[in-house]
Design a protein around this motif. Structure first.
Motif, PDB file in Angstrom:
ATOM      1  N   VAL A  44     120.922 -20.525  24.765  1.00  0.00           N
ATOM      2  CA  VAL A  44     122.164 -21.239  25.307  1.00  0.00           C
ATOM      3  C   VAL A  44     123.227 -20.103  25.916  1.00  0.00           C
ATOM      4  O   VAL A  44     123.735 -20.342  26.920  1.00  0.00           O
ATOM      5  CB  VAL A  44     123.019 -22.236  24.131  1.00  0.00           C
ATOM      6  CG1 VAL A  44     124.209 -22.636  24.752  1.00  0.00           C
ATOM      7  CG2 VAL A  44     121.880 -23.272  23.861  1.00  0.00           C
ATOM      8  N   GLN A  45     123.385 -19.016  25.099  1.00  0.00           N
ATOM      9  CA  GLN A  45     124.489 -17.984  25.426  1.00  0.00           C
ATOM     10  C   GLN A  45     123.766 -17.401  26.850  1.00  0.00           C
ATOM     11  O   GLN A  45     124.573 -17.141  27.806  1.00  0.00           O
ATOM     12  CB  GLN A  45     124.428 -16.791  24.461  1.00  0.00           C
ATOM     13  CG  GLN A  45     125.435 -17.435  23.435  1.00  0.00           C
ATOM     14  CD  GLN A  45     125.505 -16.179  22.177  1.00  0.00           C
ATOM     15  OE1 GLN A  45     125.219 -15.381  22.418  1.00  0.00           O
ATOM     16  NE2 GLN A  45     125.723 -16.726  21.068  1.00  0.00           N
ATOM     17  N   ALA A  46     122.522 -17.202  27.061  1.00  0.00           N
ATOM     18  CA  ALA A  46     122.171 -16.623  27.947  1.00  0.00           C
ATOM     19  C   ALA A  46     122.122 -17.404  29.491  1.00  0.00           C
ATOM     20  O   ALA A  46     122.359 -16.917  30.580  1.00  0.00           O
ATOM     21  CB  ALA A  46     120.317 -16.094  27.825  1.00  0.00           C
ATOM     22  N   LYS A  47     121.971 -18.650  29.072  1.00  0.00           N
ATOM     23  CA  LYS A  47     121.828 -19.704  30.092  1.00  0.00           C
ATOM     24  C   LYS A  47     123.299 -19.723  30.592  1.00  0.00           C
ATOM     25  O   LYS A  47     123.326 -20.056  31.699  1.00  0.00           O
ATOM     26  CB  LYS A  47     121.470 -21.138  29.767  1.00  0.00           C
ATOM     27  CG  LYS A  47     121.457 -22.250  30.584  1.00  0.00           C
ATOM     28  CD  LYS A  47     120.995 -23.336  30.105  1.00  0.00           C
ATOM     29  CE  LYS A  47     120.989 -24.504  31.304  1.00  0.00           C
ATOM     30  NZ  LYS A  47     120.803 -25.927  30.901  1.00  0.00           N
ATOM     31  N   ALA A  48     124.287 -19.678  29.641  1.00  0.00           N
ATOM     32  CA  ALA A  48     125.814 -19.765  30.274  1.00  0.00           C
ATOM     33  C   ALA A  48     126.099 -18.757  31.019  1.00  0.00           C
ATOM     34  O   ALA A  48     126.795 -18.605  32.017  1.00  0.00           O
ATOM     35  CB  ALA A  48     126.602 -19.916  28.757  1.00  0.00           C
ATOM     36  N   LYS A  49     125.520 -17.354  30.682  1.00  0.00           N
ATOM     37  CA  LYS A  49     126.043 -16.307  31.303  1.00  0.00           C
ATOM     38  C   LYS A  49     125.224 -16.139  32.804  1.00  0.00           C
ATOM     39  O   LYS A  49     125.893 -16.071  33.661  1.00  0.00           O
ATOM     40  CB  LYS A  49     125.487 -15.037  30.723  1.00  0.00           C
ATOM     41  CG  LYS A  49     125.684 -13.789  30.960  1.00  0.00           C
ATOM     42  CD  LYS A  49     125.180 -12.581  30.229  1.00  0.00           C
ATOM     43  CE  LYS A  49     125.507 -11.317  31.287  1.00  0.00           C
ATOM     44  NZ  LYS A  49     125.223  -9.989  30.498  1.00  0.00           N
TER      45      LYS A  49
END
Length: 60
Positions: A44-49
């Protein structure tokens, strides 16, 4: 790098033709974070970034 089942399920939602590129980007980010396992939170963090339109040149 190991992926949890939840992260794998989310990853399968990425279009197949983008997956190799996305996998490299996600795994690189996880390594930078000091993670050895990619779980739902890291995904989720990667997707947001990578979906942040303010960051040019990133995966969308």
């Amino acid at each position: 790098m190991e992926w949890t089942d939840d992260a794998k399920t989310l990853f399968k939602k990425i279009p197949f033709f983008v997956r190799p590129f996305a996998k490299k980007k996600i795994e690189k980010l996880a390594q930078e974070m000091g993670a050895t396992v990619i779980d739902e939170e890291i995904y989720v963090q990667a997707k947001a970034k990578f979906n942040d339109p303010k960051k040019s040149g990133e995966l969308k």
